[in-house]
Scaffold this active site. Structure first.
Site, mmCIF file in Angstrom:
data_model
loop_
_atom_site.group_PDB
_atom_site.id
_atom_site.type_symbol
_atom_site.label_atom_id
_atom_site.label_comp_id
_atom_site.label_asym_id
_atom_site.label_seq_id
_atom_site.Cartn_x
_atom_site.Cartn_y
_atom_site.Cartn_z
ATOM 1 N N GLY A 14 1.098 -5.165 9.104
ATOM 2 C CA GLY A 14 0.935 -5.666 7.736
ATOM 3 C C GLY A 14 0.121 -4.770 6.821
ATOM 4 N N ASN A 16 1.345 -2.596 4.716
ATOM 5 C CA ASN A 16 1.997 -2.649 3.393
ATOM 6 C C ASN A 16 1.674 -3.958 2.690
ATOM 7 O OD1 ASN A 16 3.937 -0.297 2.612
ATOM 8 N ND2 ASN A 16 4.198 -0.552 4.833
ATOM 9 N N MET A 88 10.913 -7.180 11.435
ATOM 10 C CA MET A 88 11.801 -6.580 12.434
ATOM 11 C C MET A 88 13.011 -7.464 12.761
ATOM 12 S SD MET A 88 10.212 -3.812 12.836
ATOM 13 C CE MET A 88 10.869 -3.041 14.289
ATOM 14 N N LYS A 89 13.664 -7.924 11.739
ATOM 15 C CA LYS A 89 14.818 -8.795 11.979
ATOM 16 C C LYS A 89 15.803 -8.551 10.841
ATOM 17 C CE LYS A 89 16.483 -12.576 13.974
ATOM 18 N NZ LYS A 89 16.913 -12.572 15.341
ATOM 19 N N ILE A 90 17.072 -8.453 11.185
ATOM 20 C CA ILE A 90 18.075 -8.211 10.140
ATOM 21 C C ILE A 90 18.261 -9.485 9.313
ATOM 22 C CG2 ILE A 90 20.551 -7.762 9.765
ATOM 23 C CD1 ILE A 90 20.337 -5.782 12.122
ATOM 24 N N ASN A 105 13.243 -3.801 0.620
ATOM 25 C CA ASN A 105 12.727 -3.349 1.916
ATOM 26 C C ASN A 105 12.139 -1.952 1.764
ATOM 27 O OD1 ASN A 105 12.246 -3.318 4.744
ATOM 28 N ND2 ASN A 105 14.129 -2.135 5.068
ATOM 29 N N HIS A 107 11.548 1.539 4.071
ATOM 30 C CA HIS A 107 11.993 2.140 5.336
ATOM 31 C C HIS A 107 11.369 3.524 5.484
ATOM 32 C CE1 HIS A 107 14.556 2.630 8.791
ATOM 33 N NE2 HIS A 107 14.828 3.849 8.363
HETATM 34 C C1 GRF Z 1 6.432 0.503 7.662
HETATM 35 O O1 GRF Z 1 6.176 1.831 8.002
HETATM 36 C C2 GRF Z 1 7.817 0.337 7.103
HETATM 37 O O2 GRF Z 1 8.402 1.497 6.662
HETATM 38 C C3 GRF Z 1 8.627 -0.175 8.257
HETATM 39 O O3 GRF Z 1 7.732 -0.891 9.061
HETATM 40 C C4 GRF Z 1 6.419 -0.401 8.879
HETATM 41 C C5 GRF Z 1 5.539 -1.587 8.700
HETATM 42 O O4 GRF Z 1 4.186 -1.246 8.726
HETATM 43 N N1 GRF Z 1 9.736 -0.942 7.785
HETATM 44 P P1 GRF Z 1 3.094 -2.299 8.286
HETATM 45 O O5 GRF Z 1 3.313 -3.545 9.127
HETATM 46 O O6 GRF Z 1 3.258 -2.550 6.831
HETATM 47 O O7 GRF Z 1 1.773 -1.644 8.622
#
Ligand code: GRF
Length: 187
Positions: A14, A16, A88-90, A105, A107
C-alpha cells in the site's frame, strides 16, 4: 472544490495508497479517498487507511457474489473513481459493466511491454535499456486499457530487481497523482 470520491483497491504493502492519501490532503487535489478495499486481510496498506480514519472493507474474493458486495459498498460510499494500487486480482468485464465509472491502474512497466506479473525479472532478463511505470484506464484485458501517462528511466548495468523496483516505485508516486489530475483537469 468538490472532490470526487475515490476507492483504492489494494492487496499488499500500500505504498501507492499511502502516497495518494498524502496528496489527497491538498485542497486542490481532485479526489478524496473515501474507501479502501483489500482482498488480503493482512495487507499492510490497511494500516495506512486505519491511521487516516479511512473506512476499510475486506473482501474475500473466494466467496460467491463478492463483486456484488463490492458494488454495494461503492454505491453506499458514492464512489466516482476506483484506483487499483497493487490489487492482485483481475477486474472482470461484468464488474466494469456494473460500475460504469472510471477505473485506473498503475503498472510497473512501460506498457504495452511486460503486462502481468514478475515484470522486473522479465525486464532484466531481456536486457532492456529503459523501463518505468504506466497509469492506464482499466478495461477487461489485463493491463490493457488506454494509457494516461508514463514515466521512464534508464536501466544501469548494476541494477537488480530490488533497485529497479525502488526506482520504478519512486516514479509511481509522481505518476499516479499526475494522472489523476490530468483526467480531472482540476489544477
Ligand atoms: C506497484 O509497484 C504497482 O505498480 C503494482 O503493484 C505495486 C504495488 O505497490 N501494480 P504498493 O502496494 O503500492 O506498495
Amino acid at each position: 472544490m468538490v472532490k470526487k470520491n475515490a476507492c483504492i483497491f489494494i492487496s499488499g504493502k500500500g505504498s501507492n495508497l499511502k502516497n495518494l492519501i498524502i496528496k489527497s490532503r491538498d485542497y486542490n487535489f481532485p479526489i478524496k479517498i473515501s474507501l479502501v478495499i483489500s482482498n488480503n486481510k493482512n495487507s499492510l496498506g490497511m494500516i495506512h487507511a486505519k491511521k487516516n480514519s479511512i473506512p476499510i472493507k475486506f473482501i474475500d474474493t473466494k466467496s460467491r457474489n463478492y463483486e456484488n458486495l463490492i458494488i454495494n459498498f461503492l454505491r453506499n460510499y458514492k464512489i466516482d473513481l476506483i484506483c487499483l494500487a497493487g490489487y492482485m486480482k483481475i477486474i472482470p468485464k461484468r464488474f466494469l459493466l456494473q460500475f460504469k465509472k472510471t477505473v485506473l491502474n498503475i503498472h510497473p512497466s512501460l506498457l504495452p511491454k511486460y503486462k502481468g506479473l514478475n515484470t522486473y525479472e522479465r525486464i532484466l532478463k531481456n536486457g532492456e535499456k529503459k523501463t518505468g511505470c504506466s497509469v492506464h484506464f482499466v478495461n477487461e484485458k489485463l493491463d490493457g486499457g488506454n494509457i494516461i501517462l508514463q514515466k521512464s528511466f534508464h536501466i544501469k548495468s548494476v541494477d537488480d530487481v530490488k533497485s529497479l523496483k525502488k526506482k520504478t516505485q519512486r516514479l509511481e508516486y509522481l505518476a499516479y497523482p499526475e494522472a489523476i489530475i490530468k483526467i480531472f483537469k482540476s489544477y
